[in-house]
Design a protein around this motif. Structure first.
Motif, PDB file in Angstrom:
ATOM      1  N   ILE A  25      21.105  44.368  81.016  1.00  0.00           N
ATOM      2  CA  ILE A  25      20.452  43.213  81.634  1.00  0.00           C
ATOM      3  C   ILE A  25      19.205  43.643  82.397  1.00  0.00           C
ATOM      4  CG2 ILE A  25      20.748  41.449  83.423  1.00  0.00           C
ATOM      5  CD1 ILE A  25      23.660  41.219  82.537  1.00  0.00           C
ATOM      6  N   ILE A  26      19.271  44.818  83.025  1.00  0.00           N
ATOM      7  CA  ILE A  26      18.125  45.310  83.787  1.00  0.00           C
ATOM      8  C   ILE A  26      17.103  45.979  82.880  1.00  0.00           C
ATOM      9  CG2 ILE A  26      17.402  46.932  85.584  1.00  0.00           C
ATOM     10  CD1 ILE A  26      20.129  46.511  86.897  1.00  0.00           C
ATOM     11  N   ALA A  27      17.580  46.762  81.894  1.00  0.00           N
ATOM     12  CA  ALA A  27      16.689  47.599  81.103  1.00  0.00           C
ATOM     13  C   ALA A  27      15.829  46.807  80.122  1.00  0.00           C
ATOM     14  CB  ALA A  27      17.505  48.652  80.342  1.00  0.00           C
ATOM     15  N   VAL A  28      16.397  45.774  79.489  1.00  0.00           N
ATOM     16  CA  VAL A  28      15.652  45.062  78.449  1.00  0.00           C
ATOM     17  C   VAL A  28      14.397  44.378  79.001  1.00  0.00           C
ATOM     18  CG1 VAL A  28      15.749  43.199  76.766  1.00  0.00           C
ATOM     19  CG2 VAL A  28      17.647  44.817  76.935  1.00  0.00           C
ATOM     20  N   PRO A  29      14.499  43.524  80.046  1.00  0.00           N
ATOM     21  CA  PRO A  29      13.251  42.922  80.555  1.00  0.00           C
ATOM     22  C   PRO A  29      12.291  43.939  81.153  1.00  0.00           C
ATOM     23  CG  PRO A  29      15.114  42.401  81.999  1.00  0.00           C
ATOM     24  CD  PRO A  29      15.678  43.019  80.781  1.00  0.00           C
ATOM     25  N   THR A  30      12.835  44.981  81.836  1.00  0.00           N
ATOM     26  CA  THR A  30      11.954  46.004  82.422  1.00  0.00           C
ATOM     27  C   THR A  30      11.231  46.784  81.331  1.00  0.00           C
ATOM     28  OG1 THR A  30      13.580  46.219  84.206  1.00  0.00           O
ATOM     29  CG2 THR A  30      11.881  47.891  84.077  1.00  0.00           C
ATOM     30  N   ILE A  34       8.239  44.768  80.271  1.00  0.00           N
ATOM     31  CA  ILE A  34       7.220  44.770  81.320  1.00  0.00           C
ATOM     32  C   ILE A  34       6.461  46.088  81.337  1.00  0.00           C
ATOM     33  CG2 ILE A  34       6.870  44.704  83.827  1.00  0.00           C
ATOM     34  CD1 ILE A  34       9.245  42.761  83.968  1.00  0.00           C
ATOM     35  N   GLN A  35       7.185  47.210  81.238  1.00  0.00           N
ATOM     36  CA  GLN A  35       6.534  48.522  81.275  1.00  0.00           C
ATOM     37  C   GLN A  35       5.681  48.758  80.028  1.00  0.00           C
ATOM     38  OE1 GLN A  35       6.466  50.554  83.879  1.00  0.00           O
ATOM     39  NE2 GLN A  35       7.667  49.025  84.986  1.00  0.00           N
ATOM     40  N   PHE A  36       6.142  48.318  78.867  1.00  0.00           N
ATOM     41  CA  PHE A  36       5.319  48.445  77.665  1.00  0.00           C
ATOM     42  C   PHE A  36       4.024  47.651  77.820  1.00  0.00           C
ATOM     43  CE2 PHE A  36       8.944  49.869  74.805  1.00  0.00           C
ATOM     44  CZ  PHE A  36       8.318  51.060  74.452  1.00  0.00           C
ATOM     45  N   TYR A  37       4.132  46.465  78.443  1.00  0.00           N
ATOM     46  CA  TYR A  37       2.939  45.629  78.615  1.00  0.00           C
ATOM     47  C   TYR A  37       1.946  46.276  79.571  1.00  0.00           C
ATOM     48  CZ  TYR A  37      -0.031  41.657  79.647  1.00  0.00           C
ATOM     49  OH  TYR A  37      -1.124  40.836  79.802  1.00  0.00           O
ATOM     50  N   GLN A  38       2.461  46.932  80.623  1.00  0.00           N
ATOM     51  CA  GLN A  38       1.602  47.563  81.618  1.00  0.00           C
ATOM     52  C   GLN A  38       1.045  48.914  81.154  1.00  0.00           C
ATOM     53  OE1 GLN A  38       3.999  47.717  85.184  1.00  0.00           O
ATOM     54  NE2 GLN A  38       3.631  45.563  85.689  1.00  0.00           N
ATOM     55  N   ALA A  88       3.627  54.299  83.008  1.00  0.00           N
ATOM     56  CA  ALA A  88       4.257  53.052  82.574  1.00  0.00           C
ATOM     57  C   ALA A  88       4.878  53.216  81.186  1.00  0.00           C
ATOM     58  CB  ALA A  88       3.236  51.917  82.560  1.00  0.00           C
ATOM     59  N   PHE A  89       4.183  53.931  80.288  1.00  0.00           N
ATOM     60  CA  PHE A  89       4.717  54.154  78.954  1.00  0.00           C
ATOM     61  C   PHE A  89       5.966  55.027  79.008  1.00  0.00           C
ATOM     62  CE2 PHE A  89       4.917  56.559  74.942  1.00  0.00           C
ATOM     63  CZ  PHE A  89       4.993  55.510  74.046  1.00  0.00           C
ATOM     64  N   LEU A  90       5.954  56.044  79.864  1.00  0.00           N
ATOM     65  CA  LEU A  90       7.137  56.908  80.009  1.00  0.00           C
ATOM     66  C   LEU A  90       8.327  56.130  80.553  1.00  0.00           C
ATOM     67  CD1 LEU A  90       5.472  60.163  81.395  1.00  0.00           C
ATOM     68  CD2 LEU A  90       6.237  59.703  79.052  1.00  0.00           C
ATOM     69  N   ARG A  91       8.061  55.246  81.525  1.00  0.00           N
ATOM     70  CA  ARG A  91       9.157  54.424  82.043  1.00  0.00           C
ATOM     71  C   ARG A  91       9.669  53.482  80.960  1.00  0.00           C
ATOM     72  NH1 ARG A  91       5.904  54.388  86.897  1.00  0.00           N
ATOM     73  NH2 ARG A  91       4.885  52.475  86.177  1.00  0.00           N
ATOM     74  N   ALA A  92       8.759  52.954  80.139  1.00  0.00           N
ATOM     75  CA  ALA A  92       9.173  52.068  79.050  1.00  0.00           C
ATOM     76  C   ALA A  92      10.064  52.813  78.054  1.00  0.00           C
ATOM     77  CB  ALA A  92       7.947  51.497  78.351  1.00  0.00           C
ATOM     78  N   MET A  93       9.718  54.059  77.751  1.00  0.00           N
ATOM     79  CA  MET A  93      10.529  54.854  76.846  1.00  0.00           C
ATOM     80  C   MET A  93      11.914  55.138  77.442  1.00  0.00           C
ATOM     81  SD  MET A  93       8.781  55.212  74.144  1.00  0.00           S
ATOM     82  CE  MET A  93       9.812  56.441  73.328  1.00  0.00           C
ATOM     83  N   LEU A 114       9.461  36.442  77.114  1.00  0.00           N
ATOM     84  CA  LEU A 114      10.606  37.221  77.595  1.00  0.00           C
ATOM     85  C   LEU A 114      11.681  36.302  78.157  1.00  0.00           C
ATOM     86  CD1 LEU A 114      12.085  39.801  78.465  1.00  0.00           C
ATOM     87  CD2 LEU A 114      10.652  39.827  80.513  1.00  0.00           C
ATOM     88  N   TYR A 115      11.279  35.354  78.997  1.00  0.00           N
ATOM     89  CA  TYR A 115      12.258  34.423  79.564  1.00  0.00           C
ATOM     90  C   TYR A 115      12.856  33.518  78.496  1.00  0.00           C
ATOM     91  CZ  TYR A 115      10.909  35.801  84.288  1.00  0.00           C
ATOM     92  OH  TYR A 115      10.690  36.502  85.438  1.00  0.00           O
ATOM     93  N   THR A 116      12.069  33.200  77.474  1.00  0.00           N
ATOM     94  CA  THR A 116      12.607  32.401  76.356  1.00  0.00           C
ATOM     95  C   THR A 116      13.694  33.183  75.628  1.00  0.00           C
ATOM     96  OG1 THR A 116      10.463  31.316  76.076  1.00  0.00           O
ATOM     97  CG2 THR A 116      12.011  31.189  74.235  1.00  0.00           C
ATOM     98  N   LEU A 117      13.447  34.485  75.428  1.00  0.00           N
ATOM     99  CA  LEU A 117      14.442  35.336  74.778  1.00  0.00           C
ATOM    100  C   LEU A 117      15.726  35.408  75.603  1.00  0.00           C
ATOM    101  CD1 LEU A 117      15.272  37.382  72.596  1.00  0.00           C
ATOM    102  CD2 LEU A 117      14.120  39.166  73.946  1.00  0.00           C
ATOM    103  N   LEU A 118      15.583  35.619  76.902  1.00  0.00           N
ATOM    104  CA  LEU A 118      16.752  35.689  77.771  1.00  0.00           C
ATOM    105  C   LEU A 118      17.512  34.365  77.774  1.00  0.00           C
ATOM    106  CD1 LEU A 118      15.264  37.633  80.821  1.00  0.00           C
ATOM    107  CD2 LEU A 118      16.862  38.506  79.122  1.00  0.00           C
ATOM    108  N   THR A 119      16.776  33.251  77.803  1.00  0.00           N
ATOM    109  CA  THR A 119      17.420  31.932  77.771  1.00  0.00           C
ATOM    110  C   THR A 119      18.188  31.728  76.477  1.00  0.00           C
ATOM    111  OG1 THR A 119      15.677  31.008  79.181  1.00  0.00           O
ATOM    112  CG2 THR A 119      17.010  29.450  77.915  1.00  0.00           C
ATOM    113  N   SER A 120      17.570  32.108  75.356  1.00  0.00           N
ATOM    114  CA  SER A 120      18.229  31.945  74.053  1.00  0.00           C
ATOM    115  C   SER A 120      19.500  32.782  73.960  1.00  0.00           C
ATOM    116  CB  SER A 120      17.261  32.337  72.936  1.00  0.00           C
ATOM    117  OG  SER A 120      16.094  31.554  72.984  1.00  0.00           O
TER     118      SER A 120
END
Length: 598
Positions: free
Chosen positions: A242-247, A250-254, A276-281, A366-372
């Motif tokens: 739940i924490i890792a997927v949205p983060t 976000i990190q890939f975008y940044q 940011a890319f390393l955190r995304a990985m 992202l929020y649409t995905l979580l809602t779905s």
């Protein structure tokens, strides 16, 4: 509920459960104020920015959504502490966590460790909200409906006394220990919060000392199918997901991933210099490891549903899903509104530009995905534990549930909407802060507790519905006294009379309403249904109360108080209708005597 004599009514306050609720109310009132108003004063005195203090107030979401995880308290007895019983085990756990959280807060200075202090405040808020759920469930189950008003009055007394002590008392202690607005001393706040952590001890001893209410026979406390460590691993994996997927998104975008794909940045630079890319990985790796549990059965304890009962971790998953749903839907709508989606539909922006450069649109996706994902859980039963208590209420009352929910939603409408502007009105009338504090806070508290005590006595003597009607009538009518005060200026004696009547009627109405809500709950879902009904009670008044300032600006104070008084009329009609229905249902059916055949 049959009427009783005055002696029997007074005897309800002599029950040991009444003393227990008094002390539990005190334990519930302390942490609530310490993580809100008192914490705000501490942060401001330490020089924390107003914007940060405003964001810190979001801690209150723990109390707003406490009904979401209430099913866990209904259906599960904790390991080890479970020997104390289903209700007492949760009480002891939550009170210990509150005390630990307050002690932890005492050792973190907001000037140097603000994030740690806020994290511990969140722990205290969630533990305190859980304690509220457990106390309400204990009160509902320990005695019958005829005692609920007296128990509610005792709880309210302890709660209000603790709230006063945790606000005015805490500020007095902090200043006495040497911290003022001009001379901030962290040690003074350390001593204050340590003192209040110690004051949780009476509530903890009460939870250990009092008897466990009898559990309904249909409550299933059998051990779950999966082992403890398997369950612990599964729930940890779900939380990480739940924490890792949205983060991860976000990190890939940044990061500079898009410039790398366009050839502006090399892969080597991305790996060496782009944090940011390393955190995304990292989050991608965590998400993949946890998601792999879907294929080898590691998440079976939280994903497997059952038709007749729900395990602890299935309930926890349903709670997390519902919280995500409640947050994701409004956030999704907001982000779509802030994005350039309309420009895309009008042909002024390309979809590629929207995906590459519009952060609001990406957050909306992202929020649409979580809602779905959360909504899809409705079909495989993931949210069944939190929806079952709601379904039970609707099935039991059928179309009458709409009448009951309307009554619940409007009962506190009149005085709550008026109360939002009460302090502003006092200032505009010309009353001093000392007069407002002494009359509305101290004297008003005494009248509220007196009204609650009298309400509990009258309900035992005459029943719930008559006092419910009187409380609703008085709560609306006392708003007219504020209308009279408008033309009198800073008339102190009239202020005392007005606040006396208003707070007394509020205490009486609250006592009756708590007893009425208690009578509507099913003991199988006592914690969940009461938490849900009490949340509905405040939803509409809080929403309309947000526009109270607009109403005052357009109507003026006199017409505003008249309008809030008129808001009580629909509630009175609903109470009368429901009272007549209850009388018809309680009337025994009479059948004509049989005639002997000769």
């Amino acid at each position: 509920m049959p009427r009783k004599s005055w002696r029997e009514a007074l005897a309800t306050y002599a029950n040991p459960a009444t003393l227990a609720l008094l002390l539990l109310g005190f334990a519930a009132g302390l942490p609530y104020m310490l993580v809100f108003s008192t914490l705000s004063v501490w942060l401001r005195e330490a020089g924390v920015a107003r914007e940060t203090i405003g964001f810190a107030s979001l801690i209150g979401l723990a109390y707003a959504f406490k009904w979401v995880w209430a099913p866990m308290l209904d259906q599960w007895r904790l390991p080890l502490l479970g020997k104390l019983g289903r209700r007492r085990s949760w009480l002891v756990l939550s009170q210990v966590l509150v005390a630990i959280g307050l002690i932890g807060m005492a050792y973190y200075d907001p000037q140097t460790h603000l994030s740690s202090l806020i994290a511990l405040a969140v722990l205290v808020a969630f533990a305190s909200a859980t304690q509220d759920i457990a106390v309400d469930a204990y009160r509902l189950e320990i005695l019958g409906d005829e005692h609920q008003a007296a128990l509610a009055a005792a709880y309210m007394t302890g709660y209000r006394v603790a709230a006063l002590l945790a606000t005015a008392g805490a500020l007095y202690f902090a200043e006495g220990f040497g911290s003022t607005a001009k001379n901030y001393q962290f040690s003074a706040w350390t001593g204050t919060y340590m003192l209040f952590a110690l004051l949780m001890l009476p509530g903890l001893l009460t939870s250990i000392w009092m008897r466990e209410p009898p559990a309904p026979p249909h409550i299933n406390v059998a051990p779950p199918k999966h082992g403890f460590f398997h369950q612990l691993l599964a729930i940890s994996a779900v939380i990480v997901l739940i924490i890792a997927v949205p983060t991860m998104f976000i990190q890939f975008y940044q990061s500079d991933l898009v410039p790398m794909l366009l050839g502006d940045v090399s892969m080597q630079e991305l790996l060496y210099n782009d944090r940011a890319f390393l955190r995304a990985m990292l989050y991608s790796t965590l998400a993949c490891v946890c998601a792999s549990g879907l294929f080898w059965g590691g998440l079976a304890p939280v994903l497997k549903t059952a038709a007749a009962r729900y395990g602890f971790f299935h309930q926890l998953l349903s709670v997390l899903l519902l919280i995500i749903l409640l947050i994701a839907i409004p956030a999704m709508v907001t982000q779509f509104y802030e994005s350039d989606l309309m420009l895309l539909l009008q042909g002024q922006v390309s979809l590629q530009d929207l995906l590459y450069y519009d952060r609001a649109f990406l957050r909306a996706l992202l929020y649409t995905l979580l809602t779905s994902l959360s909504i899809s859980s409705l079909f495989w039963g993931g949210m069944a534990p939190v929806l079952t208590p709601i379904n039970d209420f609707i099935v039991r009352y059928r179309w009458q549930a709409l009448l009951l929910l309307s009554l619940i939603a409007t009962y506190r409408l009149s005085d709550t909407v008026m109360g939002v502007m009460a302090n502003v009105f006092y200032i505009d009338q010309g009353f001093t802060k000392e007069q407002i504090a002494s009359v509305s806070k101290v004297f008003g508290l005494v009248m509220t507790l007196l009204g609650a005590g009298v309400g509990g006595l009258l309900i035992v003597r005459f029943g719930i519905m008559p006092i419910l009607l009187i409380g609703a009538t008085a709560s609306a009518a006392t708003n007219l006294m504020f209308m009279l005060l408008v033309g009198m200026g800073p008339h102190l004696n009239m202020l005392i009379v007005t606040i006396s009547c208003d707070n007394f009627s509020a205490g009486l109405a609250t006592s009756a309403f708590v007893a009425y809500l208690s009578s509507l709950t099913n003991l199988k879902f006592s914690a969940t249904q009461y938490a849900l009904l009490s949340s509905i009670m405040l939803l509409l008044p809080r929403l309309i109360g947000g526009y109270s300032g607009v109403m005052v600006e357009s109507l003026g104070y006199a017409h505003f108080f008249l309008a809030t008084a008129l808001m009580g009329i629909p509630t009175l009609l609903l109470i009368i209708i429901q009272w007549r229905r209850d009388k018809r249902q309680a009337r025994p059916e009479t059948t004509p005597p049989a005639v002997e055949q000769v």
